[in-house]
Scaffold this motif. Structure first.
Motif, PDB file in Angstrom:
ATOM      1  N   HIS A 542     -31.102 -23.669 -13.322  1.00  0.00           N
ATOM      2  CA  HIS A 542     -30.650 -22.646 -13.849  1.00  0.00           C
ATOM      3  C   HIS A 542     -30.113 -21.865 -12.435  1.00  0.00           C
ATOM      4  CE1 HIS A 542     -29.243 -18.872 -15.361  1.00  0.00           C
ATOM      5  NE2 HIS A 542     -30.360 -18.109 -14.942  1.00  0.00           N
ATOM      6  N   LEU A 543     -31.279 -21.399 -11.647  1.00  0.00           N
ATOM      7  CA  LEU A 543     -31.126 -20.705 -10.627  1.00  0.00           C
ATOM      8  C   LEU A 543     -29.882 -21.204  -9.653  1.00  0.00           C
ATOM      9  CD1 LEU A 543     -32.383 -18.009  -9.763  1.00  0.00           C
ATOM     10  CD2 LEU A 543     -33.995 -19.186  -8.423  1.00  0.00           C
ATOM     11  N   LEU A 544     -30.138 -22.623  -9.299  1.00  0.00           N
ATOM     12  CA  LEU A 544     -29.356 -23.292  -8.568  1.00  0.00           C
ATOM     13  C   LEU A 544     -27.721 -23.152  -9.044  1.00  0.00           C
ATOM     14  CD1 LEU A 544     -30.100 -24.682  -5.986  1.00  0.00           C
ATOM     15  CD2 LEU A 544     -30.029 -26.730  -6.934  1.00  0.00           C
ATOM     16  N   TYR A 545     -27.605 -23.402 -10.279  1.00  0.00           N
ATOM     17  CA  TYR A 545     -26.228 -23.629 -10.872  1.00  0.00           C
ATOM     18  C   TYR A 545     -25.759 -21.878 -11.032  1.00  0.00           C
ATOM     19  CZ  TYR A 545     -27.528 -28.066 -12.810  1.00  0.00           C
ATOM     20  OH  TYR A 545     -27.673 -29.485 -12.874  1.00  0.00           O
ATOM     21  N   SER A 546     -26.428 -21.107 -11.206  1.00  0.00           N
ATOM     22  CA  SER A 546     -25.948 -19.612 -11.051  1.00  0.00           C
ATOM     23  C   SER A 546     -25.575 -19.261  -9.747  1.00  0.00           C
ATOM     24  CB  SER A 546     -26.778 -18.791 -11.830  1.00  0.00           C
ATOM     25  OG  SER A 546     -27.894 -18.813 -11.357  1.00  0.00           O
ATOM     26  N   ARG A 547     -26.509 -19.539  -8.831  1.00  0.00           N
ATOM     27  CA  ARG A 547     -26.045 -19.218  -7.395  1.00  0.00           C
ATOM     28  C   ARG A 547     -24.885 -20.050  -6.988  1.00  0.00           C
ATOM     29  NH1 ARG A 547     -30.293 -20.960  -3.523  1.00  0.00           N
ATOM     30  NH2 ARG A 547     -29.114 -19.557  -2.389  1.00  0.00           N
ATOM     31  N   PHE A 548     -24.729 -21.081  -7.486  1.00  0.00           N
ATOM     32  CA  PHE A 548     -23.415 -22.044  -7.098  1.00  0.00           C
ATOM     33  C   PHE A 548     -22.407 -21.173  -7.595  1.00  0.00           C
ATOM     34  CE2 PHE A 548     -21.010 -25.791  -8.721  1.00  0.00           C
ATOM     35  CZ  PHE A 548     -19.988 -25.664  -7.957  1.00  0.00           C
ATOM     36  N   TRP A 549     -21.968 -20.796  -8.990  1.00  0.00           N
ATOM     37  CA  TRP A 549     -21.179 -20.343  -9.377  1.00  0.00           C
ATOM     38  C   TRP A 549     -20.590 -18.889  -8.979  1.00  0.00           C
ATOM     39  CZ3 TRP A 549     -19.132 -20.823 -15.187  1.00  0.00           C
ATOM     40  CH2 TRP A 549     -19.095 -22.194 -15.427  1.00  0.00           C
ATOM     41  N   HIS A 550     -21.948 -18.323  -8.477  1.00  0.00           N
ATOM     42  CA  HIS A 550     -21.451 -16.858  -7.989  1.00  0.00           C
ATOM     43  C   HIS A 550     -20.912 -17.143  -6.332  1.00  0.00           C
ATOM     44  CE1 HIS A 550     -22.213 -12.631  -7.769  1.00  0.00           C
ATOM     45  NE2 HIS A 550     -22.649 -12.901  -6.342  1.00  0.00           N
ATOM     46  N   LYS A 551     -21.494 -18.059  -5.874  1.00  0.00           N
ATOM     47  CA  LYS A 551     -20.829 -18.301  -4.358  1.00  0.00           C
ATOM     48  C   LYS A 551     -19.455 -18.769  -4.498  1.00  0.00           C
ATOM     49  CE  LYS A 551     -25.467 -18.979  -1.809  1.00  0.00           C
ATOM     50  NZ  LYS A 551     -25.052 -17.820  -1.104  1.00  0.00           N
ATOM     51  N   PHE A 552     -19.342 -19.517  -5.386  1.00  0.00           N
ATOM     52  CA  PHE A 552     -17.725 -20.144  -5.392  1.00  0.00           C
ATOM     53  C   PHE A 552     -17.009 -18.929  -5.794  1.00  0.00           C
ATOM     54  CE2 PHE A 552     -14.509 -21.232  -8.831  1.00  0.00           C
ATOM     55  CZ  PHE A 552     -13.493 -21.853  -7.717  1.00  0.00           C
ATOM     56  N   LEU A 553     -17.123 -17.834  -6.884  1.00  0.00           N
ATOM     57  CA  LEU A 553     -16.564 -16.555  -6.976  1.00  0.00           C
ATOM     58  C   LEU A 553     -16.493 -15.724  -5.882  1.00  0.00           C
ATOM     59  CD1 LEU A 553     -17.851 -16.070 -10.462  1.00  0.00           C
ATOM     60  CD2 LEU A 553     -15.636 -17.012 -10.175  1.00  0.00           C
ATOM     61  N   TYR A 554     -17.473 -15.640  -4.991  1.00  0.00           N
ATOM     62  CA  TYR A 554     -17.432 -14.894  -3.908  1.00  0.00           C
ATOM     63  C   TYR A 554     -16.438 -15.207  -2.878  1.00  0.00           C
ATOM     64  CZ  TYR A 554     -19.264 -12.830   0.475  1.00  0.00           C
ATOM     65  OH  TYR A 554     -19.496 -12.134   1.691  1.00  0.00           O
ATOM     66  N   ASP A 555     -16.383 -16.716  -2.883  1.00  0.00           N
ATOM     67  CA  ASP A 555     -15.166 -17.264  -1.909  1.00  0.00           C
ATOM     68  C   ASP A 555     -13.966 -16.883  -2.448  1.00  0.00           C
ATOM     69  OD1 ASP A 555     -17.460 -18.067  -0.091  1.00  0.00           O
ATOM     70  OD2 ASP A 555     -17.015 -20.392  -0.724  1.00  0.00           O
ATOM     71  N   LEU A 556     -13.700 -16.833  -3.611  1.00  0.00           N
ATOM     72  CA  LEU A 556     -12.248 -16.568  -4.353  1.00  0.00           C
ATOM     73  C   LEU A 556     -12.108 -14.873  -4.209  1.00  0.00           C
ATOM     74  CD1 LEU A 556     -12.059 -18.379  -7.631  1.00  0.00           C
ATOM     75  CD2 LEU A 556     -11.397 -18.923  -5.495  1.00  0.00           C
ATOM     76  N   GLY A 557     -13.092 -14.140  -3.890  1.00  0.00           N
ATOM     77  CA  GLY A 557     -12.945 -12.711  -3.522  1.00  0.00           C
ATOM     78  C   GLY A 557     -13.260 -12.138  -4.831  1.00  0.00           C
ATOM     79  N   ILE A 558     -13.599 -12.757  -6.042  1.00  0.00           N
ATOM     80  CA  ILE A 558     -13.831 -12.047  -7.308  1.00  0.00           C
ATOM     81  C   ILE A 558     -15.006 -11.114  -7.297  1.00  0.00           C
ATOM     82  CG2 ILE A 558     -14.090 -12.558  -9.790  1.00  0.00           C
ATOM     83  CD1 ILE A 558     -12.009 -14.539  -9.185  1.00  0.00           C
ATOM     84  N   VAL A 559     -16.426 -11.684  -6.638  1.00  0.00           N
ATOM     85  CA  VAL A 559     -17.572 -10.964  -6.712  1.00  0.00           C
ATOM     86  C   VAL A 559     -17.669 -10.536  -5.282  1.00  0.00           C
ATOM     87  CG1 VAL A 559     -18.577 -12.074  -8.692  1.00  0.00           C
ATOM     88  CG2 VAL A 559     -18.667 -12.839  -6.317  1.00  0.00           C
ATOM     89  N   ASN A 560     -18.422  -9.440  -5.110  1.00  0.00           N
ATOM     90  CA  ASN A 560     -18.478  -8.759  -3.703  1.00  0.00           C
ATOM     91  C   ASN A 560     -19.854  -9.162  -2.959  1.00  0.00           C
ATOM     92  OD1 ASN A 560     -19.816  -7.364  -5.989  1.00  0.00           O
ATOM     93  ND2 ASN A 560     -20.366  -5.664  -4.538  1.00  0.00           N
TER      94      ASN A 560
END
Length: 803
Positions: A542-560
């Protein structure tokens, strides 16, 4: 004084908090924020067990303390409600999963509210709500657009009776855990997420966060980064080669055989060359019935078959070596082939001993006939031609250069982490928003058409072919290609339960936004999560998957923020009174509803925090619960000895400051049991003195409130201490007043303690000595003797050495 009617008090304050939205996060972004997070619960039919309140109460204590300290606190709650258990229950009991889920959530919600946890219920999310999974689907489409979602044929555990794919943990001794049916390996076209693209970032960025060490270690171990060589072993007389990855190319001269996975494609390619193909196929069929876990973790005795008719060539010395198949090698891990170095690998040594294969020592330091010498980190290379006499590190570099020069090997960073299988052939999950067109291939559903909602069906049981039940709903499946306008078919696989839980913490920041998963403003204010607590069992996937999604969204500029959680802690389980894990079969399950009914929520909350070290597993004790109830009864009766006073009394001033400091620091360090102990000690002092003034009572109630909020709110109101307790400010301590005015110093004579003296905290050596020699029980050991030396450790001990 009215009796302590906990039922009435708790119901009253829970209703008050609900009506007033007392714990709702504010829109005032000028205040400092604090975002604590729990793993949102899966609403099973069993309801809450007493393990649930432990982490919820722990972060509730910190959240309440932060509110007193002036923070804008977001402590949200929601439901991770898709998934296999609900679907299995629905199939078994002929009840639609949506109905089961709704019923389970209602029960969980009433149970959680009865605990008085200060959740912001206005931000409640539910992964099965189309307004939520619209954004889960949107994230999937972004992954697809960037090439991080792809389809691949992948072996799954297939239950021949249930006609469904199973996770490894659902396979027990080759049988389906649910129905007992035979489980085989079956290849299915599955959607995969390319988490491996983020493997390096997932390791490196652990340096940015405050996780407890064991969580970081688990993350790194699961990703499994290793540096080594990829080496080709040619098959003699063929154009084929077996590719292996090894971190120890220096042991290449010690390779005496190779092992490949039963599923390795080489077997089919060279089928005509293999002289014992029937024996090989029989072994493959046997291996096909085991889960990966059974093959690698549970296997006690090595099994395997030599592939006769083919040989590999060791590239280091040109020697022919046999090729075996064995089920301990997995096609889904690495290249599906290993080079066996039995002199220096325990697993290879056991295999070689069983089947009489050669064992060669290539790193000096052990008797390879008796056991594999595995501690070879800095040994000297032997029996290895041009790298003989070198230390391991030098030999690795030398042979790696040689392999690259010869074109039979290349340096590579490898990861144990594999891409994430993201398909489920089930009904109760988020539909994957893709359409297949014969002309255009896979085409995303246009964003404006999201969410692709689950159709309401009568039959949600798996199909005979193993496809999702959605495959049978022709009117839903058959559609138009968004790209060319031709005929299209919807993807009928659904997403796994991991999907909704991989980004829920973002939705909490802005849960009612119909236009985006959360506004930029909300994300920039609330993220990252300041403190995330959950079970150790969820600190890998769970921790790995959620960190992965978050990093992907960070690369898209969606999260800060590059990481979703700044801090991660974990709690231990609550065991049964018999010190075993709670389960119905063991008859040791404790229902929190029963404890609340008999003793009250404040008692349950206090006991779960007082039970022991928060990070460790501890057994339940009904006597411990009763002890906490007796303490709260004493707290209730303090109103009978209350006196006026707007500042701490001289008798209690030091104790008040010490307790405020102790409790404040312990709450932050998750030492809840010792914080409660300090409050119990202070209560004893109140009773010993026979009084407690209003200033002392105010501070005491605020300190106790995060643990037992209902009784403290009620006492605050009864005593008319001004306003509502939850609107107050956290008490401060004066460091100088936490230091004892007097201390007790043990006195030693020749290293043996002969007594103790009480002296001012700042007493000098001479003052302590004088006080000690006034005490006859001490001075008798000194009389008539010469004092040779005096050893003084301030605040600890005074030792007089005599002769």
């Amino acid at each position: 004084m009215k009796e302590y009617n906990y039922k009435e008090i708790e119901q009253k304050w829970q209703q008050t908090w609900d009506e007033n939205g007392t714990f709702y996060a504010s829109d005032d972004k000028s205040k400092p924020k604090f975002y604590p997070l729990i793993e949102f619960p899966y609403p099973s039919g069993k309801g809450l067990h007493v393990g649930h309140p432990r982490p919820y109460t722990a972060l509730d204590i910190v959240a309440r303390k932060r509110r007193f300290e002036g923070y804008n606190v977001l402590y949200p709650i929601g439901w991770d409600a898709f998934g296999l258990p609900t679907e299995n229950y629905a199939i078994k009991n002929k009840i639609h999963p949506a109905v089961v889920t709704e019923r389970n959530i209602a029960r969980f919600k009433s149970q959680l509210k009865s605990l008085g946890i200060s959740f912001d219920w206005s931000r409640e999310v539910n992964t099965t709500d189309p307004s939520y999974y619209k954004w889960t689907q949107w994230i999937f489409l972004k992954l697809f657009e960037k090439g991080l979602a792809y389809k691949k044929e992948f072996p799954i555990n297939w239950c021949t009776d249930c006609k469904v794919g199973l996770a490894n943990e659902e396979v027990v001794n080759g049988k389906c855990e649910r129905c007992g049916g035979e489980v085989v390996k079956k290849k299915k076209n599955q959607w995969m997420l390319k988490i491996t693209e983020y493997a390096e970032k997932l390791i490196k960025d652990l340096d940015l966060v405050d996780y407890i060490d064991r969580v970081k270690i688990q993350q790194k171990n699961w990703i499994g980064r290793s540096e080594g060589m990829e080496i080709d072993f040619k098959i003699n007389g063929e154009d084929e080669a077996l590719k292996v990855f090894t971190t120890r190319p220096d042991t290449l001269f010690g390779v005496t055989y190779m092992v490949i996975a039963p599923e390795h494609p080489l077997i089919n390619k060279l089928k005509d060359k293999i002289t014992n193909i029937d024996e090989i196929e029989e072994y493959r069929e046997m291996a096909n019935k085991k889960s990966d876990f059974e093959r690698t973790e549970l296997v006690k005795e090595k099994t395997g078959v030599e592939i006769k008719g083919i040989k590999a060539i060791n590239p280091a010395n040109g020697k022919e070596i046999p090729v075996w198949i064995s089920d301990y090698v997995l096609m889904t891990y690495g290249t599906g082939a290993i080079m066996a170095v039995p002199g220096h690998d325990t697993r290879d040594w056991e295999f070689a001993k069983k089947f009489g294969l050669p064992i060669i020592e290539v790193v000096s330091g052990g008797n390879v006939e008796e056991e594999a010498y595995t501690d070879t980190g800095d040994g000297v290379i032997v029996n290895s031609d041009f790298i003989n006499g070198m230390r391991v590190k030098e030999a690795k570099e030398k042979i790696s250069d040689w392999l690259e020069e010869k074109g039979i090997g290349k340096r590579k960073v490898n990861y144990k982490l594999r891409d994430w299988v993201f398909s489920r052939q089930r009904y109760w999950g988020e539909p994957i928003p893709l359409i297949y067109c014969e002309k255009c291939g896979w085409v995303p559903v246009p964003e404006e058409e999201l969410p692709v909602e689950l159709p309401d069906v009568e039959s949600y049981e798996p199909t005979e072919t193993g496809e999702s039940p959605l495959a049978n709903i022709t009117e839903w499946v058959e559609t138009t290609c968004p790209k060319c306008g031709g005929k299209g078919r919807r993807e009928t696989d659904t997403m796994p339960q991991w999907a909704g839980s991989s980004w829920y913490f973002l939705r909490y920041t802005d849960p009612h936004n119909d236009n985006e998963l959360a506004s930029k403003e909300a994300l920039e204010y609330w993220m990252p999560v300041d403190w995330y607590n959950g079970g150790m069992e969820h600190t890998t996937l769970h921790l790995l998957y959620s960190r992965f999604w978050h990093k992907f969204l960070y690369d898209l500029g969606i999260v800060n923020t590059p990481e979703p959680y700044q801090k991660r802690t974990s709690h231990g389980m609550i065991l049964g009174e018999n010190n075993e894990k709670m389960s119905k079969s063991r008859g040791n399950v404790v229902n929190p509803d029963d404890i609340i009914e008999e003793f009250g929520a404040d008692t349950l909350r206090m006991y779960e925090m007082f039970i022991g070290d928060f990070e460790k597993s501890v057994p339940w004790s009904q006597n411990g619960v009763k002890g906490c109830k007796r303490f709260l009864d004493r707290v209730w009766r303090l109103q009978s000895i209350i006196v006026d006073g707007d500042k701490y009394s001289k008798e209690l001033e030091s104790s008040m400051h010490k307790t405020i400091k102790k409790v404040s620091e312990d709450y932050e360090q998750m030492k809840f049991n010792t914080a409660i102990s300090a409050l119990m000690s202070l209560t004893n002092e109140f009773y010993d003195l026979g009084k407690v003034n209003k200033a002392e009572m105010k501070a005491f109630l605020i300190l106790l409130n995060p643990v037992s909020p209902h009784i403290t709110e009620e006492l605050w109101q009864i005593l008319d201490l001004g306003g509502m307790l939850n609107e107050q400010t956290w008490p401060q301590w004066d460091e100088e007043k936490t230091v004892d005015a007097v201390i007790e110093v043990p006195i030693q004579i020749n290293g043996k303690v002969r007594g103790k003296v009480t002296v001012p905290a700042e007493a000098s050596k001479e003052e302590i000595k004088a006080k000690a020699l006034e005490d006859e029980s001490i001075s008798k050991y000194v009389e008539g003797k010469n004092i040779i030396k005096e050893i003084h450790v301030p605040g600890k001990i005074f030792n007089i050495v005599v002769k």
